[in-house]
Design a protein around this motif. Structure first.
Motif, short mmCIF file in Angstrom:
data_model
loop_
_atom_site.label_atom_id
_atom_site.label_comp_id
_atom_site.label_asym_id
_atom_site.label_seq_id
_atom_site.Cartn_x
_atom_site.Cartn_y
_atom_site.Cartn_z
N ASP A 187 0.84 -1.21 0.00
CA ASP A 187 0.00 0.00 0.00
C ASP A 187 0.87 1.25 0.00
N SER A 188 0.23 2.41 -0.03
CA SER A 188 0.94 3.68 -0.12
C SER A 188 1.78 3.99 1.11
N LEU A 189 1.51 3.31 2.22
CA LEU A 189 2.29 3.50 3.44
C LEU A 189 3.42 2.49 3.58
N GLY A 190 3.59 1.63 2.56
CA GLY A 190 4.65 0.63 2.57
C GLY A 190 4.30 -0.66 3.26
N LYS A 191 3.01 -0.84 3.66
CA LYS A 191 2.58 -2.07 4.33
C LYS A 191 2.19 -3.11 3.29
N ARG A 192 2.58 -4.36 3.51
CA ARG A 192 2.23 -5.45 2.61
C ARG A 192 0.79 -5.87 2.88
N LYS A 193 0.00 -6.03 1.84
CA LYS A 193 -1.40 -6.41 1.94
C LYS A 193 -1.65 -7.61 1.05
N ILE A 194 -2.62 -8.46 1.46
CA ILE A 194 -3.00 -9.63 0.68
C ILE A 194 -4.51 -9.73 0.63
N LEU A 195 -5.05 -9.95 -0.58
CA LEU A 195 -6.48 -10.21 -0.77
C LEU A 195 -6.62 -11.66 -1.24
N TYR A 196 -7.66 -12.35 -0.77
CA TYR A 196 -7.91 -13.73 -1.14
C TYR A 196 -9.31 -13.88 -1.73
N SER A 197 -9.48 -14.84 -2.64
CA SER A 197 -10.80 -15.19 -3.14
C SER A 197 -10.73 -16.57 -3.79
N TRP A 198 -11.88 -17.26 -3.77
CA TRP A 198 -11.95 -18.56 -4.44
C TRP A 198 -12.25 -18.42 -5.92
N ARG A 199 -12.62 -17.20 -6.36
CA ARG A 199 -12.90 -16.97 -7.78
C ARG A 199 -12.00 -15.85 -8.30
N LEU A 200 -11.50 -16.01 -9.54
CA LEU A 200 -10.68 -14.97 -10.14
C LEU A 200 -11.55 -13.90 -10.78
N THR A 201 -12.59 -14.32 -11.50
CA THR A 201 -13.49 -13.38 -12.17
C THR A 201 -14.92 -13.62 -11.71
N GLU A 202 -15.83 -12.70 -12.08
CA GLU A 202 -17.24 -12.84 -11.72
C GLU A 202 -17.85 -14.09 -12.35
N ALA A 203 -17.36 -14.47 -13.53
CA ALA A 203 -17.93 -15.61 -14.26
C ALA A 203 -17.54 -16.96 -13.67
N ASP A 204 -16.49 -17.01 -12.86
CA ASP A 204 -16.06 -18.28 -12.26
C ASP A 204 -17.09 -18.77 -11.25
N LYS A 205 -17.23 -20.09 -11.17
CA LYS A 205 -18.14 -20.69 -10.19
C LYS A 205 -17.47 -20.77 -8.83
N MET A 206 -18.27 -20.59 -7.78
CA MET A 206 -17.77 -20.74 -6.42
C MET A 206 -17.61 -22.23 -6.13
N PRO A 207 -16.46 -22.65 -5.60
CA PRO A 207 -16.29 -24.06 -5.26
C PRO A 207 -17.36 -24.52 -4.27
N GLU A 208 -17.76 -25.76 -4.40
CA GLU A 208 -18.79 -26.31 -3.53
C GLU A 208 -18.33 -26.29 -2.08
N GLY A 209 -19.22 -25.84 -1.20
CA GLY A 209 -18.92 -25.79 0.23
C GLY A 209 -18.23 -24.51 0.68
N LYS A 210 -17.97 -23.60 -0.24
CA LYS A 210 -17.31 -22.33 0.11
C LYS A 210 -18.34 -21.22 0.20
N ARG A 211 -18.12 -20.27 1.09
CA ARG A 211 -19.03 -19.16 1.30
C ARG A 211 -18.94 -18.17 0.13
N ALA A 212 -20.09 -17.65 -0.31
CA ALA A 212 -20.14 -16.70 -1.43
C ALA A 212 -19.34 -15.45 -1.07
N ASP A 213 -18.58 -14.96 -2.04
CA ASP A 213 -17.72 -13.81 -1.83
C ASP A 213 -17.45 -13.13 -3.16
#
Length: 86
Positions: free
Chosen positions: A26-52
């Motif tokens: 980030d702009s303050l020099g802190k390392r940040k990480i974002l996670y998701s089970w889908r790369l794009t909106e069109a990808d299906k959510m894996p079975e048993g995973k919470r919608a995100d």
């Protein structure tokens, strides 16, 4: 198959578990990480995973370069300062 996108100080890749990870500084020099089970909106959510949101949606929402709100607050503070101390 592991997918990866790399650029200076920002990286996106798929972990062996299937989850996508986006790492940036980030702009303050802190390392940040974002996670998701889908790369794009069109990808299906894996079975048993919470919608995100997809990773690309999260990158757009939490982009370190989105400063519109911060700029508005800064301008409001400057205007207030100018009103108090003309």
């Amino acid at each position: 198959m592991i997918k990866a996108e790399f650029s200076s100080k920002r990286m996106t890749w798929q972990e062996p578990s299937g989850r996508y990870r986006y790492k940036y500084t980030d702009s303050l020099g802190k390392r940040k990480i974002l996670y998701s089970w889908r790369l794009t909106e069109a990808d299906k959510m894996p079975e048993g995973k919470r919608a995100d949101l997809s990773l690309r949606e999260k990158k757009e929402k939490f982009s370190p370069y989105r400063c519109k709100g911060l700029q508005e607050v800064t301008l409001q503070c400057l205007n207030l300062w100018n009103d108090i101390f003309p």
